[in-house]
Design an enzyme around this catalytic site. Structure first.
Site, mmCIF file in Angstrom:
data_model
loop_
_atom_site.group_PDB
_atom_site.id
_atom_site.type_symbol
_atom_site.label_atom_id
_atom_site.label_comp_id
_atom_site.label_asym_id
_atom_site.label_seq_id
_atom_site.Cartn_x
_atom_site.Cartn_y
_atom_site.Cartn_z
ATOM 1 N N ASP A 105 -2.194 -6.085 -2.353
ATOM 2 C CA ASP A 105 -0.741 -6.099 -2.492
ATOM 3 C C ASP A 105 -0.305 -4.696 -2.890
ATOM 4 O O ASP A 105 -1.144 -3.821 -3.157
ATOM 5 C CB ASP A 105 -0.287 -7.131 -3.521
ATOM 6 C CG ASP A 105 1.058 -7.768 -3.148
ATOM 7 O OD1 ASP A 105 1.958 -7.009 -2.731
ATOM 8 O OD2 ASP A 105 1.205 -8.986 -3.278
ATOM 9 N N GLY A 131 -2.272 -1.499 -2.035
ATOM 10 C CA GLY A 131 -2.048 -0.895 -0.731
ATOM 11 C C GLY A 131 -0.905 -1.563 -0.012
ATOM 12 O O GLY A 131 -0.172 -2.379 -0.567
ATOM 13 N N ASP A 132 -0.756 -1.229 1.256
ATOM 14 C CA ASP A 132 0.355 -1.698 2.078
ATOM 15 C C ASP A 132 -0.216 -2.429 3.282
ATOM 16 O O ASP A 132 -0.877 -1.829 4.130
ATOM 17 C CB ASP A 132 1.199 -0.501 2.520
ATOM 18 C CG ASP A 132 2.441 -0.903 3.306
ATOM 19 O OD1 ASP A 132 2.547 -2.072 3.712
ATOM 20 O OD2 ASP A 132 3.311 -0.033 3.516
ATOM 21 N N PHE A 133 0.038 -3.743 3.386
ATOM 22 C CA PHE A 133 -0.552 -4.492 4.498
ATOM 23 C C PHE A 133 0.067 -4.135 5.844
ATOM 24 O O PHE A 133 -0.433 -4.556 6.882
ATOM 25 C CB PHE A 133 -0.519 -6.005 4.264
ATOM 26 C CG PHE A 133 0.800 -6.592 3.820
ATOM 27 C CD1 PHE A 133 1.950 -6.441 4.562
ATOM 28 C CD2 PHE A 133 0.863 -7.335 2.647
ATOM 29 C CE1 PHE A 133 3.148 -7.008 4.155
ATOM 30 C CE2 PHE A 133 2.059 -7.909 2.227
ATOM 31 C CZ PHE A 133 3.203 -7.753 2.989
ATOM 32 N N HIS A 150 7.192 -15.563 5.366
ATOM 33 C CA HIS A 150 8.609 -15.948 5.283
ATOM 34 C C HIS A 150 9.491 -14.829 4.726
ATOM 35 O O HIS A 150 10.716 -14.896 4.843
ATOM 36 C CB HIS A 150 8.786 -17.237 4.470
ATOM 37 C CG HIS A 150 8.628 -17.094 2.996
ATOM 38 N ND1 HIS A 150 9.060 -18.056 2.113
ATOM 39 C CD2 HIS A 150 8.067 -16.120 2.224
ATOM 40 C CE1 HIS A 150 8.789 -17.700 0.886
ATOM 41 N NE2 HIS A 150 8.196 -16.526 0.925
#
Length: 243
Positions: A105, A131-133, A150
């Protein structure tokens, strides 16, 4: 509901005053009131992150608990993508001593997971990654997306799924825990969440056919709905489609 109530009062209450403008303009309430997308607002105001983590834990132990109780992830190494404070992952793998994996996350959010995983006895088995998905995810055999898709438009959801597909091991499985809306227009508990997603982040809740379409476009095959509950939450399972 305590954590959820605090989080919504801190971050949602004022923006919802702009709901009419959201409907008129198509912009999110966070853009209109905070001057930036909601994720950027949380990054700029880390004082709200503990309330976010508490709210996510409320969902895990409240509305989602029925559908998650007793559920077993497919075998293999697991990545909890957008795993927040680790409540969901801890609930699913605490009694699986051979399970290894990662929680990914944004750094301020991922930092809240260390204590949760340590209390569940998972600190030596689950590595927390900040991190950045949208950029990258680790390679694994199982991917978990719990109340993540969502938050995003279809375009962004496809980007997330595409990153997972690119990193996934051959035959990898994907587990999606989300509200699944009915196809018709009957009352459903997920519709208040649908409204919240629309207003705050521009996301949406989806039907089973919506999920099937997103997964197919991303290189996955929807195997089916493994579980569903009266709360509206379901667990969907998919498999990487081999080329």
């Amino acid at each position: 509901m305590y954590g959820t109530a605090l989080f919504w009062m801190e971050t949602h209450y004022a923006p919802f005053a702009a709901l009419t403008e959201v409907l008129r303009t198509g912009r999110t309430a966070s853009d209109l009131v905070n001057g930036m997308p909601f994720v950027e607002f949380l990054q700029a105001h880390p004082e709200h992150v503990p309330a976010l983590a508490a709210a996510m834990a409320d969902v895990t132990h409240g509305a989602q608990s029925e559908v998650l109780e007793g559920y077993r992830l497919p075998p293999g190494t697991v990545v909890d993508v957008g795993g927040a404070d680790g409540s969901v992952l801890a609930a699913l793998v605490a009694d699986e001593p051979d399970r290894r994996g990662w929680l990914l996350d944004l750094p301020p959010v991922a930092a809240t997971a260390h204590d949760q995983l340590a209390r569940a006895g998972l600190a030596d088995r689950i590595e927390v990654l900040g991190g950045d998905f949208f950029e990258s995810v680790p390679s694994a055999q199982v991917y978990l997306l719990s109340t993540v898709l969502h938050d995003w438009t279809d375009e962004d959801a496809l980007r997330i799924l595409g990153r997972i597909r690119a990193a996934a091991a051959p035959g990898a499985r994907l587990v999606v825990a989300e509200v699944v809306l009915p196809d018709g227009d009957e009352p459903h508990l997920g519709k208040i969440s649908d409204l919240t997603m629309l207003a705050m982040v521009g996301g949406r809740e989806r039907t089973r056919s919506d999920f099937a379409g997103l997964l197919a476009r991303s290189g996955f095959v929807l195997d089916g709905v493994a579980r569903s509950s009266v709360s509206g939450y379901s667990v969907l399972e998919a498999t990487v489609r081999e080329v």
